[in-house]
Design an enzyme around this catalytic site. Structure first.
Site, PDB file in Angstrom:
ATOM      1  N   CYS A  60       0.822  -1.209   0.000  1.00  0.00           N
ATOM      2  CA  CYS A  60       0.000   0.000   0.000  1.00  0.00           C
ATOM      3  C   CYS A  60       0.860   1.265   0.000  1.00  0.00           C
ATOM      4  CB  CYS A  60      -0.879   0.031   1.247  1.00  0.00           C
ATOM      5  SG  CYS A  60      -2.079  -1.297   1.347  1.00  0.00           S
ATOM      6  N   GLU A  62       0.670   3.769   2.036  1.00  0.00           N
ATOM      7  CA  GLU A  62       1.092   4.119   3.392  1.00  0.00           C
ATOM      8  C   GLU A  62       2.354   3.349   3.777  1.00  0.00           C
ATOM      9  OE1 GLU A  62      -1.844   3.141   2.319  1.00  0.00           O
ATOM     10  OE2 GLU A  62      -3.502   3.990   3.488  1.00  0.00           O
TER      11      GLU A  62
HETATM   12 ZN   LIG Z   1      -2.868  -0.604   3.391  1.00  0.00          ZN
END
Ligand SMILES: [Zn+2]
Length: 141
Positions: A60, A62
């Site tokens: 992801c 993040e």
């Molecule tokens: Zn994530």
């Protein structure tokens, strides 16, 4: 709101997250995401999602941003910003909430953004209540 969380800083985080989102590798979901973290040192770390043909191996936005921050020597997140496309509110997935919690506090702001900008601002504590974190292992910094 903390001083570091002023409109100018949020705008800079959004710009960094959008620039990262533009580089996302998302041929499978076709859902590019960008993230930006404001470190305690005042620097902004951005990341995008990086997918993989073996789906679970992707990561992801993040997580990418956390890696950039840690590689730079920063260990404390002062603010989080996530940007995606579409009209639905986008928020960090469950796994990323846990990863962010490792370096953030319950009152760390998390700005959830869409194409028009910030849609909603919440806190890490609201995203991950009753979090299990470094304090549980007696290694809180
Ligand atoms: Zn994530």
């Amino acid at each position: 709101m903390p001083e570091s969380d002023g409109a100018e800083k949020i705008a800079a985080m959004l710009a960094a997250a959008r620039a990262a989102m533009a580089q996302a590798y998302a041929p499978y979901s076709r859902f590019p995401v960008g993230a930006a973290l404001l470190g305690a040192n005042g620097k902004i770390y951005a990341g995008c999602n990086v997918e993989n043909a073996a789906y679970p191996q992707g990561c992801c936005a993040e997580t990418s941003a956390i890696s950039a921050m840690i590689a730079d020597g920063e260990r404390q997140i002062r603010a989080v910003l996530v940007v995606g496309q579409g009209t639905a509110l986008i928020a960090p997935c469950g796994g990323c909430r846990q990863r962010l919690n490792e370096f953030a506090a319950a009152n760390t702001p998390v700005h959830l953004c869409g194409p028009q900008g910030v849609m909603q601002t919440v806190t890490m504590g609201a995203l991950l209540p009753y979090a299990f974190g470094p304090q549980n292992l007696g290694s809180a910094s």
